[in-house]
Motif scaffolding. Structure first.
Motif, PDB file in Angstrom:
ATOM      1  N   MET A 351       0.871  -1.183   0.000  1.00 40.77           N
ATOM      2  CA  MET A 351       0.000   0.000   0.000  1.00 40.77           C
ATOM      3  C   MET A 351       0.909   1.235   0.000  1.00 40.77           C
ATOM      4  N   ASP A 352       0.901   1.926  -1.141  1.00 42.56           N
ATOM      5  CA  ASP A 352       1.816   3.050  -1.379  1.00 42.56           C
ATOM      6  C   ASP A 352       1.281   4.330  -0.724  1.00 42.56           C
ATOM      7  N   ASP A 353       2.186   5.222  -0.416  1.00 47.48           N
ATOM      8  CA  ASP A 353       1.840   6.551   0.123  1.00 47.48           C
ATOM      9  C   ASP A 353       0.936   6.445   1.348  1.00 47.48           C
ATOM     10  N   PHE A 354       1.145   5.397   2.147  1.00 48.08           N
ATOM     11  CA  PHE A 354       0.274   5.212   3.308  1.00 48.08           C
ATOM     12  C   PHE A 354       0.382   6.411   4.253  1.00 48.08           C
ATOM     13  N   ALA A 408       9.729   2.451   4.890  1.00 53.20           N
ATOM     14  CA  ALA A 408       9.641   3.915   4.915  1.00 53.20           C
ATOM     15  C   ALA A 408      10.207   4.493   3.621  1.00 53.20           C
ATOM     16  N   GLU A 409       9.465   5.441   3.041  1.00 50.03           N
ATOM     17  CA  GLU A 409       9.920   6.099   1.808  1.00 50.03           C
ATOM     18  C   GLU A 409      10.605   7.413   2.144  1.00 50.03           C
ATOM     19  N   GLY A 410      11.492   7.842   1.275  1.00 48.91           N
ATOM     20  CA  GLY A 410      12.095   9.169   1.410  1.00 48.91           C
ATOM     21  C   GLY A 410      13.138   9.251   2.515  1.00 48.91           C
TER      22      GLY A 410
HETATM   23 CA    CA Z   1       5.116   6.463  -2.610  1.00 54.14          CA
END
Ligand code: CA
Ligand code: C2E
Ligand code: CA
Length: 454
Positions: A351-354, A408-410
């Motif tokens: 699930m992206d951009d959660f 975790a993204e970014g």
């Molecule tokens: Ca994303």
């Protein structure tokens, strides 16, 4: 006068009266008694021609989700609302100088008048008049009227051009549901439209000529830095405009439907890459591809993925799908079913951009997902306030309790990686490890991975 001529005269007079009545009917909208579209446009034309140097404004009113009013309360209620709006507009017109009003079509009305003041004063006037009427219209229905406005710069401009500018202003208003109900046209809207049209004209050729490049960004273990996967991201090597990021073209493709073709291309490329690593005998990591919420409308998606995996003879476990949290917001039940069918193919779902769409935490439990991909804002913001740090901690704990992997993204710094680790989040993606890179550069990561796990 002979009897014959007298009879002929009577017949002619009747025909003339008939013709005038019919003309009047065509010029007037029978429901609201306002001018019909043609008559309204021609009257505005006459007024602008007669006053070439006077400033005028053209305004378009449009009831948001009018069809819903018809379906909820019936056609009679819909008609009543249109009549009431026309009545209000007539009241307006009485106090405005050189004002012409008309019903353009359905729930769309137009108004043009001599406008000599500022956009702020127009906003204030609309607030006072329309808002009071809308606010009290029905307690059981949230009524919103979208208003697009264009202060006409040149009175000799065609009505079609004037009207297309108000439509652009209305569109801006619709795209911004919390940003008020009135938007003014500005030149950048036409520029955007032209730019988007150019992208649309070029997209099919670009796909045929392999102008789209699929780059890869590593996903790593936050403690060891070990490669655990990668995300496939698209770029456009445009022959004239250089290297374009997805933000320049994905939103246009999502609107015009081309996104499905582009995504299918990216999914194929990802499998082609995986096949090349299998053939080279490398130790594999799964590749994640983005699935736009528009792709999810196609009921043949599971079959499409099966077909691609078979084409490259790639086991499903090596392909992960990133589906943004906001996709689930629209029609949660239908999307959950669709995603379950994808999971049944053996695909791993992330699930992206959660954290950006505020999905109900209750639902999370029932959603067919394997990994929560925390939106970049979590990493960006936890340092800013203790409250946000607690939320991040809570989300990681929640994911663990639900047996979901969490990534975790970014992640951009060592401190961020260490903080995430201390919370129990062990996977990350971000510039700290690597920016998205072309396949040939990513091959080096894959080769090192063989060494690391050997
Ligand atoms: Ca994303
Ligand atoms: P996304 O899926 O959330 O992808 C992550 C974006 O964050 C990528 O931007 C990536 O370059 C960027 N990023 C990664 N690490 C960092 C970091 O440490 N700091 C910062 N500031 N940014 C980082 P990119 O490649 O520009 O993609 C933007 C968005 O475009 C993606 O967001 C995705 O929604 C969309 N997109 C990209 N490729 C595709 C595609 O093939 N299909 C579809 N449907 N959408 C795509
Ligand atoms: Ca993504």
């Amino acid at each position: 006068m002979s009897v014959d001529i007298a009879v002929e005269n009577v017949v002619l007079k009747r025909k003339l009266a008939d013709y005038e009545r019919k003309l009047k009917e065509q010029e007037t909208d029978p429901l609201t008694q306002l001018y019909s579209k043609q008559k309204f446009f021609s009257e505005v034309r006459k007024m602008l021609d007669a006053n070439p140097h006077k400033p005028f404004i053209f305004i378009r009113f449009d009831i948001e989700r009018f069809q819903l009013i018809n379906s909820f309360f019936g056609l009679d209620e819909g008609d009543k609302l249109l009549q009431y709006l026309a009545f209000k507009m007539r009241q307006f017109a009485l106090v405005l100088p050189n004002c012409i009003i008309g019903r353009i079509e359905g729930d769309i009305f137009g108004m043009c008048y001599n406008f000599n003041s500022s956009p702020e004063s127009l906003r204030a006037m609309m607030m006072q008049n329309l808002e009071s009427f809308i606010g009290g219209y029905r307690a059981d229905y949230e009524l919103r009227i979208i208003i697009g406005a264009y202060p006409i710069e040149d009175n000799s401009m065609s009505i079609e051009s004037i009207y297309s500018r108000v439509i652009l202003a209305s569109k801006k208003c619709k795209q911004n549901p919390t940003g008020g109900y009135l938007a003014f046209y500005d030149a950048s809207m036409s520029e955007d439209m032209i730019k988007n049209q150019r992208i649309t004209n070029q997209m099919s050729t670009a796909l045929k000529e392999n102008q789209f490049e699929v780059v890869l960004q590593p996903k790593c273990h936050l403690k060891t830095g070990e490669l655990i996967g990668a995300e496939a991201l698209v770029r456009w090597r445009h022959p004239e405009n250089g290297y374009l990021p997805p933000s320049e073209f994905i939103p246009v493709f999502e609107k015009n439907g081309f996104i499905f073709k582009l995504d299918e291309y990216v999914w194929n490329k990802a499998c082609e890459y995986i096949r090349s690593w299998i053939d080279s005998g490398f130790d594999l990591v799964p590749i994640s591809v983005n699935v736009s919420r528009y792709d999810l409308r196609s009921s043949s998606l599971p079959a499409k993925f099966k077909e691609i995996l078979e084409r490259y003879n790639v086991p499903a476990k090596y392909l992960h799908l990133e589906i943004t949290e906001s996709s689930y917001a629209e029609d949660a039940n239908a999307i959950v079913q669709e995603v379950q069918r994808l999971k049944d193919v053996g695909l791993h779902i992330e699930m992206d951009d959660f954290g950006t769409a505020y999905s109900s935490l209750n639902m999370l439990n029932e959603m067919p997902i394997d990994t929560l991909k925390l939106d970049m804002s979590f990493v960006r913001n936890y340092e800013k306030s203790p409250g946000r740090a607690i939320i991040l901690q809570f989300i990681v704990k929640l994911a663990q309790a639900l047996n979901l992997e969490v990534l975790a993204e970014g992640v951009e710094t060592k401190e961020q990686a260490e903080h995430l680790l201390s919370l129990g989040c062990c996977m990350g993606q971000g510039y700290y490890f690597s920016k998205p890179v072309p396949k040939k550069d990513f091959d080096v990561f894959v080769m090192q991975h063989v060494t690391a796990s050997a």
